[in-house]
Design an enzyme around this catalytic site. Structure first.
Site, PDB file in Angstrom:
ATOM      1  N   TRP A  57      -1.531  -5.789  12.298  1.00 17.78           N
ATOM      2  CA  TRP A  57      -3.157  -5.850  11.374  1.00 17.78           C
ATOM      3  C   TRP A  57      -3.837  -7.060  11.875  1.00 17.78           C
ATOM      4  CZ3 TRP A  57      -6.416  -2.799   6.770  1.00 17.78           C
ATOM      5  CH2 TRP A  57      -5.824  -2.261   7.273  1.00 17.78           C
ATOM      6  N   ASP A  75       2.501 -10.843   2.775  1.00 16.05           N
ATOM      7  CA  ASP A  75       3.267 -10.145   2.804  1.00 16.05           C
ATOM      8  C   ASP A  75       4.253 -10.013   1.954  1.00 16.05           C
ATOM      9  OD1 ASP A  75       3.273  -6.628   3.885  1.00 16.05           O
ATOM     10  OD2 ASP A  75       5.323  -7.931   3.365  1.00 16.05           O
ATOM     11  N   ASP A  91       3.514 -12.164  -3.685  1.00 21.50           N
ATOM     12  CA  ASP A  91       3.180 -10.865  -3.679  1.00 21.50           C
ATOM     13  C   ASP A  91       1.874 -11.093  -4.531  1.00 21.50           C
ATOM     14  OD1 ASP A  91       2.400  -9.380  -5.386  1.00 21.50           O
ATOM     15  OD2 ASP A  91       4.336  -9.420  -6.557  1.00 21.50           O
ATOM     16  N   ASP A 116      -3.760  -3.612   4.198  1.00 17.88           N
ATOM     17  CA  ASP A 116      -3.282  -2.102   4.645  1.00 17.88           C
ATOM     18  C   ASP A 116      -1.818  -1.773   3.478  1.00 17.88           C
ATOM     19  OD1 ASP A 116      -2.609   0.084   5.619  1.00 17.88           O
ATOM     20  OD2 ASP A 116      -1.552  -0.874   7.175  1.00 17.88           O
ATOM     21  N   LYS A 156      -6.512   0.047   1.983  1.00 18.35           N
ATOM     22  CA  LYS A 156      -5.843   1.470   1.727  1.00 18.35           C
ATOM     23  C   LYS A 156      -5.963   1.473   0.562  1.00 18.35           C
ATOM     24  CE  LYS A 156      -1.158   1.832   3.126  1.00 18.35           C
ATOM     25  NZ  LYS A 156      -0.858   1.944   5.193  1.00 18.35           N
TER      26      LYS A 156
END
Ligand code: SAM
Length: 251
Positions: A57, A75, A91, A116, A156
């Protein structure tokens, strides 16, 4: 790894396409398909890619925003460097990581937050859906206030209980909210994308001082899917999240 999974994986056209186009993940096509339908990202935009590993992405976001734009990716897992993308390991629900991100932005407005994000899946759908929903709510609580007026948000989300409440909050904050399943999402998948466009200058009709997480949690409690919402004496440890849903009652 089952034989069926292996065969499907091998035949997967999006995987092959991603490989030949130099994208790190087949999921790159999911963002491309969201972009094709909703035109979320424009040249020169500043974009935050949440749950960016391995980087598909972020690659797409960088192409869309061009040299005049800026892409930050975050991530839990470290990504191989992507020239032009600022990568952060952390996080997104953790206050310190959020502060670091804001420091990096140094007041620069964010035009688009694309996510995502997916928790480690246990294979038990109800549990995975509840954990994912909680993660998405915490993300919304961080993302909505830092997103620029007119900005877009996509995440998502797994179909299931509590989604309607999350959509309701999104509708209070954006003029256009839609669920969208890109063709690159596998047929069997219960994932969908919540696409929100045109962030409003002020949320409409929202109860004062209620977080997205609290709103969704109380809606689940009202419907009897979780036990009474209790005061938490201590903040949740980073990485330990998830609404605890009761199993479906009679339905
Ligand atoms: C489906 S993958 C993303 C794939 C990516 N969009 C791509 O195209 O390469 C989901 C990612 O969400 C990340 N994730 C899950 N929980 C997270 C959290 N709390 N903070 C940051 N990232 C998280 C996982 O580590 C995982 O790499």
């Amino acid at each position: 790894m089952s034989k069926r999974w292996y065969n499907e994986h091998r035949r997967d056209p999006w995987r092959k396409k991603a490989k030949s186009s130099g994208y790190r993940a087949r999921s790159a096509y999911k963002l491309l398909q969201c972009q094709e339908k909703f035109q979320l990202i424009r040249k020169g935009d500043t974009i935050l890619d949440v749950g960016c590993h391995p980087g598909g992405w972020s690659q797409v976001a960088l192409e869309l925003t061009g040299d005049s734009g800026r892409v930050l990716g975050i991530d839990l897992k470290p990504c191989e460097p992507i020239p032009g993308v600022e990568l952060i390991v952390g996080d997104i629900t953790d206050k310190k990581t959020q502060e670091k991100l804001l420091e990096m932005l140094d007041g620069q407005p964010i035009n688009s937050i694309v996510s995502d994000i997916s928790p480690g899946l246990t294979g038990q759908y109800e549990m995975d859906q509840a954990i994912s929903l909680d993660l998405v709510c915490l993300l919304m609580d961080f993302a909505f206030p830092i997103l620029n007026k007119g900005g877009s948000f996509v995440t998502k989300i797994f179909q299931g209980r509590g989604i309607e409440a999350a959509v309701e909050v999104a509708k209070q904050n954006f003029s256009k909210v839609q669920r969208f399943s890109p063709v690159a999402s596998r047929n069997s998948s219960s994932e969908t994308y919540l696409v929100c466009k045109n962030k409003l200058p002020r949320a409409r009709g929202q109860e004062v001082d209620i977080t997205v997480r609290d709103f969704v949690e109380s809606s689940l409690a009202k419907e009897g899917f979780i036990t009474g919402v209790e005061e938490e004496s201590e903040p949740k440890e980073s990485g330990k999240i998830g609404f605890t849903l009761h199993r479906a009652r009679d339905d």
